[in-house]
Design an enzyme around this catalytic site. Structure first.
Site, PDB file in Angstrom:
ATOM      1  N   MET A   1       0.841  -1.203   0.000  1.00 55.33           N
ATOM      2  CA  MET A   1       0.000   0.000   0.000  1.00 55.33           C
ATOM      3  C   MET A   1       0.875   1.251   0.000  1.00 55.33           C
ATOM      4  O   MET A   1       1.039   1.911   1.024  1.00 55.33           O
ATOM      5  CB  MET A   1      -0.904  -0.013   1.237  1.00 55.33           C
ATOM      6  CG  MET A   1      -1.728  -1.298   1.361  1.00 55.33           C
ATOM      7  SD  MET A   1      -2.843  -1.315   2.751  1.00 55.33           S
ATOM      8  CE  MET A   1      -1.705  -1.388   4.127  1.00 55.33           C
ATOM      9  N   ASP A   2       1.412   1.571  -1.144  1.00 53.86           N
ATOM     10  CA  ASP A   2       2.399   2.646  -1.242  1.00 53.86           C
ATOM     11  C   ASP A   2       1.773   3.931  -1.773  1.00 53.86           C
ATOM     12  O   ASP A   2       0.877   3.881  -2.622  1.00 53.86           O
ATOM     13  CB  ASP A   2       3.524   2.175  -2.182  1.00 53.86           C
ATOM     14  CG  ASP A   2       4.770   3.012  -2.056  1.00 53.86           C
ATOM     15  OD1 ASP A   2       5.641   2.911  -2.935  1.00 53.86           O
ATOM     16  OD2 ASP A   2       4.884   3.776  -1.075  1.00 53.86           O
TER      17      ASP A   2
END
Lengths: 255, 313
Positions: B88-89
């Protein structure tokens, strides 16, 4: 009643015309999207050609300072195409890449090692070159060949090596202050069993599946991974573009 | 590059596979969600989008809930991944682009995660593993770390009830020793409370390192050797795999890894487990990840010729 029937008839006609109109709109949209896709594909082919001809300025002089080590993963069936592999390595040597690790799951490339080294006059094996920096100054490419046995199997062997070492000393449980298994010790053990290659900065995957097919897991912590498509369709322009994009990447390593 | 998906690809596939005509409103909503993946669709409540797609109803297979699994048009039940992993960047970049404080990015990221969990439940994904906090992230500013820890606590507290209700099992992997005690207790409590749930297993990687995972697996095996439970000569890959932190699930190997924000690396996430995982890198930032983006990833996964290098798993 007649009026009602007439209204129903009109409504049915409107619905039919509306439906026909929507269907036409659907196919027009379908056609437009196909054209967009065709245009996009053509643009990519053209760009690849222009890059190959050296006509696009930004791709001409690549700064390879951050590309110390490049890995190529080839799907084992495609790895039998030795001429293609050799061509790819020649491209990389021309671009100025110095260290390349060639990987395929089943070790097909390892078996082709002699044939590949024979065709590439400026290539040396990694384990032979070692720390010989003089080779880096010339147009030389240092090759490493790897397969599945250098991946998870190597980690298991390294773990075994450490187990036996500490088993003999009777210290498998470890002290409270110092655990037996640490990342540096496991890395050292992996090196000791003959898989000493450094972590690649960039990994290019040639094959139909967009995965790295078991490339040594210990070595890809911060590796950029790019899927290049099938080996048979490889293009010099695409290779240049992938390397160029890598040179523009900034990693913060989690900070 | 081939590693980044052209957003209109899914439209082509949908048009090719299902030329049937939908009603005007349904048709336009469906297409607009594909053409503008970063816009309205991710903000629509799921109930609205469920009405907007053609329904592919099948009865769930053995071992799962007897409820019908509803899939959007274009997805095939038999090709759905069992285990999806997500990096989840992009939360901080999302906030920076909008001139918001970093915490706003993380809060928006939490909302995206909740949306993804809901989609996974709806579409029959069995395991969802998310990379919430890396070992490398400990070097971030203390203020940011403290906020993240409090956000994790808040997330677990607020969502535990819905996890129970929705039959979601929560598991947390990583090096817990550095986490606040209150968070450690919350995690233990949540894992215990949800351990028998079977609709979806949500694995949250916190303070996780792929290398550390391998090292701790080796250490666990060493203790077993010391206690004469196994012989050193029995140590092999499968033994290591059994000791990895992902041994908490029936499906430890992700079929699909999604990373947002355009970065093309795994950043020390599930290094051992990702050998044959399809990698899908998205340009959009994590807080912008919604149903359209997930659909894009799943469609790409289903299209791609998946070969495990000739070996089946």
């Amino acid at each position: 009643m007649d009026l009602e029937d007439e209204v129903k008839k009109v409504y049915r006609w409107i619905a039919k015309i509306g439906n026909l109109g929507l269907r036409v709109l659907w196919y027009i949209l379908h056609f437009v999207v196909r054209i967009c896709y065709f245009a996009h594909g053509t643009a990519r082919v053209l760009e690849s050609y222009l890059i190959s001809c050296g006509l696009l300025k930004k791709y001409k002089d690549l700064n390879l300072r951050n590309l110390q080590y490049l890995a190529i993963v080839v799907e084992s069936e495609e790895a039998y195409q030795t001429p293609k592999v050799i061509e790819l390595l020649q491209w990389l040597a021309t671009i100025g890449v110095k260290h390349v690790c060639l990987y395929d799951m089943e070790g097909v490339l390892k078996k082709s090692e002699e044939a590949i080294l024979e065709k590439l006059s400026n290539a040396t094996l990694f384990k032979v070159a070692g720390e010989n920096d003089s080779l880096l100054d010339k147009e030389h490419i240092i090759l490493e060949f790897a397969s599945l046995t250098d991946g998870k199997e190597a980690v298991a062997k390294a773990a075994n090596l450490l187990f036996l070492k500490y088993f003999k000393s009777g210290n498998l449980g470890g002290d409270e202050e110092e655990p037996i298994f640490t990342e540096p010790r496991v890395a050292e053990a992996i090196g000791a069993i003959g898989c000493p290659g450094p972590d690649p900065d960039l990994l290019l995957v040639y094959g139909p599946a967009r995965c790295h097919l078991g490339f040594p897991p210990w070595r890809i912590r911060y590796t950029e991974i790019v899927h290049m498509g099938p080996l048979k369709s490889m293009k010099y322009g695409s290779l240049i573009k992938a390397i160029y994009k890598f040179t523009t990447v900034h990693q913060n390593y989690g900070t | 590059m081939l590693s980044l998906q052209f957003p209109l690809l899914q439209i082509i596939n949908t048009l090719s596979s299902k030329p049937k005509l939908l009603s005007p409103n349904l048709h336009n909503a469906h297409l607009s969600s594909r053409i503008n993946p970063h816009e309205t669709t991710s903000k629509l409540p799921l109930r609205a989008t469920a009405q907007d797609v053609a329904v592919n109803r099948t009865v769930a297979g053995a071992g799962s809930s007897a409820e019908e699994a509803v899939l959007p048009d274009g997805l095939r039940r038999e090709l759905m991944p069992k285990h999806v992993a997500v990096i989840m960047d992009g939360n901080r970049r999302w906030a920076k682009v909008r001139g918001l404080p970093v915490r706003a990015g993380y809060e928006a990221g939490l909302r995206s995660l909740r949306g993804l969990v809901e989609l996974c439940c709806k579409w029959g994904i069995r395991v969802l593993t998310v990379f919430a906090f890396s070992c490398d992230n400990w070097s971030r500013p203390k203020v940011e770390i403290d906020f993240l820890m409090s956000l994790f606590e808040k997330g677990v507290e607020e969502d535990l009830e819905s996890f129970v209700r929705e039959e979601i099992r929560i598991s947390v992997i990583g090096d817990f020793s550095k986490l606040p005690k209150t968070l450690q207790e919350l995690i233990s409590d949540a894992e215990e409370t949800t351990k028998n749930n079977s609709q979806l297993q949500l694995i949250v990687a916190v303070s996780y390192s792929g290398k550390y995972d391998i090292v701790q697996a080796c250490q666990s095996i060493a203790l077993k050797v010391k206690n004469s439970l196994i012989e050193p000569k029995d140590i092999d890959e499968s033994l290591i795999e059994q000791e990895l932190e992902t041994n908490c699930t029936e499906f430890p190997y992700p079929d699909l890894l999604i990373r947002t924000s355009g970065e093309l690396r795994v950043s020390n996430f599930l290094l051992w487990q990702l050998s044959y995982t399809e990698l899908f890198f998205l340009q959009s930032l994590w807080p912008d990840f919604g149903e359209a983006e997930f659909l894009e990833a799943l469609c790409s996964f289903q299209q791609r010729q998946r070969r495990y290098g000739g070996h089946g798993l």
